[in-house]
Design an enzyme around this catalytic site. Structure first.
Site, PDB file in Angstrom:
ATOM      1  N   LEU A  73      -2.017   4.135  -2.497  1.00 17.64           N
ATOM      2  CA  LEU A  73      -2.862   3.401  -2.826  1.00 17.64           C
ATOM      3  C   LEU A  73      -4.460   3.881  -2.881  1.00 17.64           C
ATOM      4  O   LEU A  73      -4.570   4.594  -1.564  1.00 17.64           O
ATOM      5  CB  LEU A  73      -3.085   2.212  -2.021  1.00 17.64           C
ATOM      6  CG  LEU A  73      -1.590   1.119  -2.051  1.00 17.64           C
ATOM      7  CD1 LEU A  73      -1.802  -0.099  -0.997  1.00 17.64           C
ATOM      8  CD2 LEU A  73      -1.744   0.294  -3.304  1.00 17.64           C
ATOM      9  N   ASP A  98       2.705   5.269   0.963  1.00 20.15           N
ATOM     10  CA  ASP A  98       1.515   5.236   2.079  1.00 20.15           C
ATOM     11  C   ASP A  98       1.778   5.372   3.645  1.00 20.15           C
ATOM     12  O   ASP A  98       1.078   5.086   4.563  1.00 20.15           O
ATOM     13  CB  ASP A  98       0.755   4.087   2.027  1.00 20.15           C
ATOM     14  CG  ASP A  98      -0.384   3.881   0.752  1.00 20.15           C
ATOM     15  OD1 ASP A  98      -1.195   4.862   0.593  1.00 20.15           O
ATOM     16  OD2 ASP A  98      -0.204   3.277  -0.158  1.00 20.15           O
ATOM     17  N   GLU A 149      -0.562   4.158  11.350  1.00 18.85           N
ATOM     18  CA  GLU A 149      -1.411   3.085  12.321  1.00 18.85           C
ATOM     19  C   GLU A 149      -1.477   1.510  11.945  1.00 18.85           C
ATOM     20  O   GLU A 149      -1.529   0.686  12.563  1.00 18.85           O
ATOM     21  CB  GLU A 149      -3.081   3.660  12.438  1.00 18.85           C
ATOM     22  CG  GLU A 149      -3.695   2.763  13.422  1.00 18.85           C
ATOM     23  CD  GLU A 149      -5.220   3.346  13.386  1.00 18.85           C
ATOM     24  OE1 GLU A 149      -5.905   3.254  12.260  1.00 18.85           O
ATOM     25  OE2 GLU A 149      -5.563   3.293  14.449  1.00 18.85           O
ATOM     26  N   ASP A 150      -1.347   1.538  10.587  1.00 23.72           N
ATOM     27  CA  ASP A 150      -1.237   0.206  10.102  1.00 23.72           C
ATOM     28  C   ASP A 150      -0.513  -0.515  10.200  1.00 23.72           C
ATOM     29  O   ASP A 150      -0.425  -1.882  10.352  1.00 23.72           O
ATOM     30  CB  ASP A 150      -1.664   0.088   8.429  1.00 23.72           C
ATOM     31  CG  ASP A 150      -3.127   0.713   8.203  1.00 23.72           C
ATOM     32  OD1 ASP A 150      -3.953   0.584   8.937  1.00 23.72           O
ATOM     33  OD2 ASP A 150      -3.020   1.536   7.138  1.00 23.72           O
ATOM     34  N   ARG A 176       3.207  -1.885   0.845  1.00 25.14           N
ATOM     35  CA  ARG A 176       3.417  -1.294   2.053  1.00 25.14           C
ATOM     36  C   ARG A 176       4.266  -2.019   3.191  1.00 25.14           C
ATOM     37  O   ARG A 176       4.633  -1.610   4.425  1.00 25.14           O
ATOM     38  CB  ARG A 176       2.083  -0.859   2.823  1.00 25.14           C
ATOM     39  CG  ARG A 176       1.065  -0.184   2.281  1.00 25.14           C
ATOM     40  CD  ARG A 176       0.018   0.422   2.630  1.00 25.14           C
ATOM     41  NE  ARG A 176       0.395   1.142   3.912  1.00 25.14           N
ATOM     42  CZ  ARG A 176      -0.246   1.780   4.911  1.00 25.14           C
ATOM     43  NH1 ARG A 176      -1.831   1.596   4.765  1.00 25.14           N
ATOM     44  NH2 ARG A 176       0.443   2.384   5.907  1.00 25.14           N
ATOM     45  N   ARG A 191      -6.767  -7.079   3.687  1.00 26.32           N
ATOM     46  CA  ARG A 191      -5.567  -6.781   4.074  1.00 26.32           C
ATOM     47  C   ARG A 191      -4.966  -7.659   5.316  1.00 26.32           C
ATOM     48  O   ARG A 191      -4.078  -7.854   5.553  1.00 26.32           O
ATOM     49  CB  ARG A 191      -5.486  -5.165   4.509  1.00 26.32           C
ATOM     50  CG  ARG A 191      -5.903  -4.190   3.415  1.00 26.32           C
ATOM     51  CD  ARG A 191      -4.818  -4.179   2.460  1.00 26.32           C
ATOM     52  NE  ARG A 191      -5.047  -3.145   1.490  1.00 26.32           N
ATOM     53  CZ  ARG A 191      -4.712  -1.862   1.418  1.00 26.32           C
ATOM     54  NH1 ARG A 191      -4.016  -1.570   2.365  1.00 26.32           N
ATOM     55  NH2 ARG A 191      -5.328  -1.157   0.581  1.00 26.32           N
ATOM     56  N   HIS A 242     -10.838  -1.278   6.116  1.00 24.96           N
ATOM     57  CA  HIS A 242     -10.561  -1.765   7.521  1.00 24.96           C
ATOM     58  C   HIS A 242     -11.661  -1.805   8.254  1.00 24.96           C
ATOM     59  O   HIS A 242     -12.602  -1.056   8.233  1.00 24.96           O
ATOM     60  CB  HIS A 242      -9.365  -0.748   7.969  1.00 24.96           C
ATOM     61  CG  HIS A 242      -8.074  -0.867   7.307  1.00 24.96           C
ATOM     62  ND1 HIS A 242      -7.634   0.142   6.703  1.00 24.96           N
ATOM     63  CD2 HIS A 242      -7.215  -2.143   7.040  1.00 24.96           C
ATOM     64  CE1 HIS A 242      -6.224  -0.407   6.093  1.00 24.96           C
ATOM     65  NE2 HIS A 242      -6.220  -1.729   6.357  1.00 24.96           N
ATOM     66  N   CYS A 249      -5.770   6.422  11.073  1.00 26.93           N
ATOM     67  CA  CYS A 249      -4.547   5.699  10.706  1.00 26.93           C
ATOM     68  C   CYS A 249      -3.480   6.717  10.543  1.00 26.93           C
ATOM     69  O   CYS A 249      -2.255   6.382  10.096  1.00 26.93           O
ATOM     70  CB  CYS A 249      -4.685   5.076   9.284  1.00 26.93           C
ATOM     71  SG  CYS A 249      -5.234   6.219   7.986  1.00 26.93           S
TER      72      CYS A 249
HETATM   73  C1  CIR Z   1      -4.015   1.998   1.989  1.00 32.16           C
HETATM   74  O1  CIR Z   1      -4.594   1.689   1.101  1.00 32.16           O
HETATM   75  O2  CIR Z   1      -3.217   1.090   2.587  1.00 32.16           O
HETATM   76  C2  CIR Z   1      -3.779   3.615   2.130  1.00 32.16           C
HETATM   77  N1  CIR Z   1      -3.987   4.333   1.166  1.00 32.16           N
HETATM   78  C3  CIR Z   1      -4.905   4.183   3.089  1.00 32.16           C
HETATM   79  C4  CIR Z   1      -4.554   3.349   4.643  1.00 32.16           C
HETATM   80  C5  CIR Z   1      -5.513   3.884   5.408  1.00 32.16           C
HETATM   81  N2  CIR Z   1      -5.636   3.143   6.658  1.00 32.16           N
HETATM   82  C6  CIR Z   1      -6.315   3.039   7.746  1.00 32.16           C
HETATM   83  O3  CIR Z   1      -7.566   3.586   7.580  1.00 32.16           O
HETATM   84  N3  CIR Z   1      -5.973   2.556   8.673  1.00 32.16           N
END
Ligand code: CIR
Length: 254
Positions: free
Chosen positions: A18, A61, A66-67, A86, A132, A162, A249
């Site tokens: 993404l 992704d 971290e997410d 995700r 999100r 974020h 992340c």
């Molecule tokens: C997203 O859009 O979910 C990923 N391409 C990037 C996630 C980045 N996460 C973060 O900075 N904690």
């Protein structure tokens, strides 16, 4: 102090991740692997034992580990990403966390949370309400945190992906801060290091055992961070930036 980290090697599907930053181009996979390896070395330099998970091609992704989980000293909490593409990443990391943590909690529908929206400051957790992370997810998280003696509060986001896109807690009451958060009274009590708008990407950096790891190439930020007395370590993460991925992340640190 942290002693461990979890990272996931990017899969070749990374190029389909993404992004709202397509103007930066498509990530170069081989370069991403080199950068990811350097990131691991930086974590090891800071004294962490690093678990490197296999690439997960089904989830472009999934290198942004971290997410999908919040790890606290008392428990691990599996999140429920707001990005539907995700959501399946969670089960690919929960088996590892089950084996390491006595207490494992989950966020359930209709709640959504991505842990890039969670900033830990001692026993308090700031939770960004973003595209999100929704209020149901935040409220579930706060209730779970309270079960373990922690507290949580929410922060409304305006522009950034974020919460930690524009904020990093560097311990000892120091906050690297940029953009929409600069004037927010919620953060007035912190010693603020104001990151210039032109270097906003570098506002996402990580404290690891009195080192600060930051993205390479942001000279003004490097100088500002050096005033903390921490050792500043630069790592080039340009290929991950192309997917809106911040430096934080790419790992779970605990
Ligand atoms: C997203 O859009 O979910 C990923 N391409 C990037 C996630 C980045 N996460 C973060 O900075 N904690």
């Amino acid at each position: 102090m942290f002693s461990k980290a979890i990272v996931r090697t990017p899969g070749k599907s990374l190029i389909n991740g993404l992004t709202d930053s397509s103007h930066l181009g498509v990530p170069d996979y081989s370069q991403a692997i080199i950068q990811h390896q350097a990131y691991i070395e930086a974590l090891k330099f800071c004294g962490l034992e690093v678990t490197v998970l296999e690439p997960c091609e089904d989830y472009p992704d999934s290198t942004f580990v971290e997410d999908v989980a919040l790890i606290t000293p008392s428990c691990a909490i599996m999140t429920r990403p707001g990005a539907e593409s995700r959501r399946g990443e969670v089960e690919h990391i929960s088996s590892l966390l089950v084996s390491q943590f006595k207490y494992l909690e989950t966020i359930d529908a209709p709640g959504t949370i991505e842990a890039g929206d969670i900033m830990m400051v001692g026993s308090h957790f700031y939770i960004g309400l973003s595209d999100r992370t929704n209020i149901q997810g935040a409220n579930q998280l706060i209730a779970l945190l309270e079960k373990y003696g922690y507290t949580g509060s929410t922060v409304e986001l305006k522009d950034v992906l974020h919460l930690k896109t524009g904020l990093s807690y560097l311990e000892n009451n120091i906050l690297a801060i940029c953009g929409e958060f600069k004037s927010d009274p919620i953060f007035a009590e912190f010693e603020q290091i104001e990151i210039p708008e032109s270097e906003s990407y570098a506002a996402n950096c990580i404290w690891v055992n009195d080192n600060v790891i930051m993205p390479a190439g942001y000279t003004a930020t490097k100088e500002l961070l050096s005033t903390t007395g921490y050792k500043v370590i630069e790592v080039d993460v340009s290929e991950f930036r192309k997917l809106d991925g911040g430096l934080s992340c790419l790992s779970l640190r605990y």
